[in-house]
Motif scaffolding. Sequence first.
Motif, PDB file in Angstrom:
ATOM      1  N   GLY A 109      -7.675  42.657 -45.118  1.00  0.00           N
ATOM      2  CA  GLY A 109      -8.922  43.550 -45.308  1.00  0.00           C
ATOM      3  C   GLY A 109      -9.191  44.580 -44.218  1.00  0.00           C
ATOM      4  O   GLY A 109      -8.670  44.324 -43.237  1.00  0.00           O
ATOM      5  N   LYS A 110      -9.836  45.737 -44.582  1.00  0.00           N
ATOM      6  CA  LYS A 110      -9.713  46.679 -43.646  1.00  0.00           C
ATOM      7  C   LYS A 110     -10.661  46.482 -42.418  1.00  0.00           C
ATOM      8  O   LYS A 110     -10.437  46.840 -41.325  1.00  0.00           O
ATOM      9  CB  LYS A 110     -10.398  48.077 -44.395  1.00  0.00           C
ATOM     10  N   ALA A 111     -11.851  45.808 -42.819  1.00  0.00           N
ATOM     11  CA  ALA A 111     -12.902  45.620 -41.691  1.00  0.00           C
ATOM     12  C   ALA A 111     -13.044  44.222 -41.337  1.00  0.00           C
ATOM     13  O   ALA A 111     -13.669  43.964 -40.535  1.00  0.00           O
ATOM     14  CB  ALA A 111     -14.095  46.072 -42.174  1.00  0.00           C
ATOM     15  N   ILE A 112     -12.451  43.121 -41.741  1.00  0.00           N
ATOM     16  CA  ILE A 112     -12.575  41.811 -41.492  1.00  0.00           C
ATOM     17  C   ILE A 112     -11.838  41.441 -40.242  1.00  0.00           C
ATOM     18  O   ILE A 112     -10.689  41.941 -39.929  1.00  0.00           O
ATOM     19  CB  ILE A 112     -12.039  40.719 -42.712  1.00  0.00           C
ATOM     20  N   LYS A 113     -12.466  40.686 -39.566  1.00  0.00           N
ATOM     21  CA  LYS A 113     -11.760  40.257 -38.160  1.00  0.00           C
ATOM     22  C   LYS A 113     -11.846  38.628 -38.045  1.00  0.00           C
ATOM     23  O   LYS A 113     -12.624  37.904 -38.497  1.00  0.00           O
ATOM     24  CB  LYS A 113     -12.868  40.626 -36.695  1.00  0.00           C
ATOM     25  N   LEU A 114     -10.713  38.216 -37.368  1.00  0.00           N
ATOM     26  CA  LEU A 114     -10.419  36.646 -37.239  1.00  0.00           C
ATOM     27  C   LEU A 114     -10.529  36.150 -35.938  1.00  0.00           C
ATOM     28  O   LEU A 114     -10.116  37.022 -35.008  1.00  0.00           O
ATOM     29  CB  LEU A 114      -9.201  36.384 -37.751  1.00  0.00           C
TER      30      LEU A 114
ATOM     31  N   SER B 170     -14.062  49.816 -50.291  1.00  0.00           N
ATOM     32  CA  SER B 170     -13.156  48.718 -50.200  1.00  0.00           C
ATOM     33  C   SER B 170     -13.098  48.238 -48.752  1.00  0.00           C
ATOM     34  O   SER B 170     -12.401  47.051 -48.695  1.00  0.00           O
ATOM     35  CB  SER B 170     -11.658  49.597 -50.233  1.00  0.00           C
ATOM     36  N   LYS B 171     -14.184  48.465 -48.050  1.00  0.00           N
ATOM     37  CA  LYS B 171     -14.303  48.077 -46.506  1.00  0.00           C
ATOM     38  C   LYS B 171     -14.914  46.398 -46.817  1.00  0.00           C
ATOM     39  O   LYS B 171     -14.778  45.820 -46.042  1.00  0.00           O
ATOM     40  CB  LYS B 171     -15.127  48.904 -45.696  1.00  0.00           C
ATOM     41  N   PHE B 172     -15.393  46.534 -47.946  1.00  0.00           N
ATOM     42  CA  PHE B 172     -16.167  45.180 -48.305  1.00  0.00           C
ATOM     43  C   PHE B 172     -15.169  44.218 -48.778  1.00  0.00           C
ATOM     44  O   PHE B 172     -15.602  42.945 -48.906  1.00  0.00           O
ATOM     45  CB  PHE B 172     -17.185  45.467 -49.321  1.00  0.00           C
ATOM     46  N   GLU B 173     -13.887  44.501 -49.152  1.00  0.00           N
ATOM     47  CA  GLU B 173     -12.939  43.620 -49.686  1.00  0.00           C
ATOM     48  C   GLU B 173     -12.193  42.557 -48.687  1.00  0.00           C
ATOM     49  O   GLU B 173     -12.078  43.185 -47.559  1.00  0.00           O
ATOM     50  CB  GLU B 173     -12.099  44.200 -50.351  1.00  0.00           C
ATOM     51  N   TYR B 174     -11.787  41.769 -48.883  1.00  0.00           N
ATOM     52  CA  TYR B 174     -11.099  40.878 -48.126  1.00  0.00           C
ATOM     53  C   TYR B 174     -10.355  39.559 -48.685  1.00  0.00           C
ATOM     54  O   TYR B 174     -10.833  39.301 -50.156  1.00  0.00           O
ATOM     55  CB  TYR B 174     -11.740  40.072 -46.828  1.00  0.00           C
ATOM     56  N   ARG B 175      -9.318  39.133 -48.055  1.00  0.00           N
ATOM     57  CA  ARG B 175      -8.778  37.897 -48.652  1.00  0.00           C
ATOM     58  C   ARG B 175      -8.200  37.021 -47.776  1.00  0.00           C
ATOM     59  O   ARG B 175      -7.673  37.587 -46.631  1.00  0.00           O
ATOM     60  CB  ARG B 175      -7.453  38.589 -49.611  1.00  0.00           C
ATOM     61  N   ILE B 176      -8.675  35.609 -47.776  1.00  0.00           N
ATOM     62  CA  ILE B 176      -8.579  34.672 -46.807  1.00  0.00           C
ATOM     63  C   ILE B 176      -7.864  33.508 -47.332  1.00  0.00           C
ATOM     64  O   ILE B 176      -8.274  32.938 -48.256  1.00  0.00           O
ATOM     65  CB  ILE B 176      -9.798  34.260 -46.264  1.00  0.00           C
ATOM     66  N   GLU B 177      -6.436  33.557 -46.748  1.00  0.00           N
ATOM     67  CA  GLU B 177      -5.839  32.127 -47.359  1.00  0.00           C
ATOM     68  C   GLU B 177      -5.841  31.136 -46.184  1.00  0.00           C
ATOM     69  O   GLU B 177      -5.563  31.514 -45.099  1.00  0.00           O
ATOM     70  CB  GLU B 177      -4.386  32.596 -47.783  1.00  0.00           C
ATOM     71  N   TYR B 178      -6.108  29.911 -46.531  1.00  0.00           N
ATOM     72  CA  TYR B 178      -6.192  28.836 -45.541  1.00  0.00           C
ATOM     73  C   TYR B 178      -5.890  27.430 -45.729  1.00  0.00           C
ATOM     74  O   TYR B 178      -5.797  27.132 -47.279  1.00  0.00           O
ATOM     75  CB  TYR B 178      -8.104  28.822 -44.979  1.00  0.00           C
TER      76      TYR B 178
ATOM     77  N   LEU C 126     -17.206  39.794 -40.852  1.00  0.00           N
ATOM     78  CA  LEU C 126     -17.200  41.238 -41.663  1.00  0.00           C
ATOM     79  C   LEU C 126     -18.384  41.982 -41.553  1.00  0.00           C
ATOM     80  O   LEU C 126     -19.435  41.490 -41.806  1.00  0.00           O
ATOM     81  CB  LEU C 126     -16.765  41.081 -43.192  1.00  0.00           C
ATOM     82  N   THR C 127     -18.366  43.087 -40.934  1.00  0.00           N
ATOM     83  CA  THR C 127     -19.730  44.025 -40.536  1.00  0.00           C
ATOM     84  C   THR C 127     -19.276  45.238 -41.308  1.00  0.00           C
ATOM     85  O   THR C 127     -18.490  46.129 -40.948  1.00  0.00           O
ATOM     86  CB  THR C 127     -19.932  44.088 -39.046  1.00  0.00           C
TER      87      THR C 127
END
Length: 251
Positions: A217-222, A243-251, A231-232
Motif C-alpha cells: 500500500g502507498k500510505a500504510i505503515k507497519l 489509490s492511497k486508501f488501498e492496502y493489502r495485508i497478509e497475516y 493508514l492516515t
Amino acid sequence: MKKLIYFLLTGFMIFLAGCFETTQEITINKDGSGIFSNTTDLSNMVGLLKQTGGDEVGKLKNTDTTISLAGVADSIAGLTPQQKKIIDQGNMKLSLNMNDEKLIINLNLPFKKISDIPMLKEALPKVSEAVIKKLPGTEQMPAGMSGGDSSKIKTFDDYYDVTMTDKLISKTLNKEKYAGASDDESMKALKQMSGMGSPITSNYIINLPRPAKKVEGKAIKLSADKKKATLTVTSDDFFDDPSKFEYRIEY
C-alpha cells in the motif's frame, strides 16, 4: 438543550460524510473475534457553537457518558437480524467539555468473526443517528432537525471493495463507483471544504492477532512487531490519488 442536540445531530451527520478527523480501529483477537471502534473528534465545532449559540451555550454542562446500544437496533429500519444482534452488544461514549472545546464521540461494536466488520461499517450512519437521538432533550426537537437522511450519506469507504478473512485484509478502489463520486452531494461538500484549505483526515488502524507476513500500500505503515497497521489519509488524497486508501495485508 435544543441547540446542543441540533449541534450533535447535524455535526454527527457531517462527520459520517468524513468531516474533521475520524479514526476507525479494528482489534482482532486470536480466535477471530474483536472490537470495531469508530472515534470522531468534533472539537472544532465547539468553538463554532460558542460563537453562534448565544447565552444558552454558557449553560451547557460538561458531559462524559456511555450509552448502551441494547434495543437501539430495533428502532432502525433496514438492518438485518445479524446486524441487530451485534449492534445490541455495543456502546457509544460521548465526551463534551465546553471549557476545553472538546467533543469526542466513540462508537464500539464487538464482533465474533472478522467477516462481520463490513456489515457493521454499512450500518454505522444509521446506528450513529439513532443513538444521538436517544440523548436527553431530543424529544423536544422540532421536526426537520434530525440532521438529514443518514441512508443517503456516503463515506470514503463506500467507494472501495473490502476483503476480510482470517488470513487477508484488503481494500481496493471500486473504479465504477468512484466514477460517480463527483455526482454525490456528500462528496461535493467534502471536495469544496478541501478546496477551501480544510482537508479531512481519516485514520485507519488494524491490530492483528499475529505478525503480518506481507503488507502492500502507498500510505500504510507497519509497526516494528508487525502486528499493527496504520493508514492516515485525507480528503485531498481521495480526490487526487484515491489509490492511497488501498492496502493489502497478509497475516
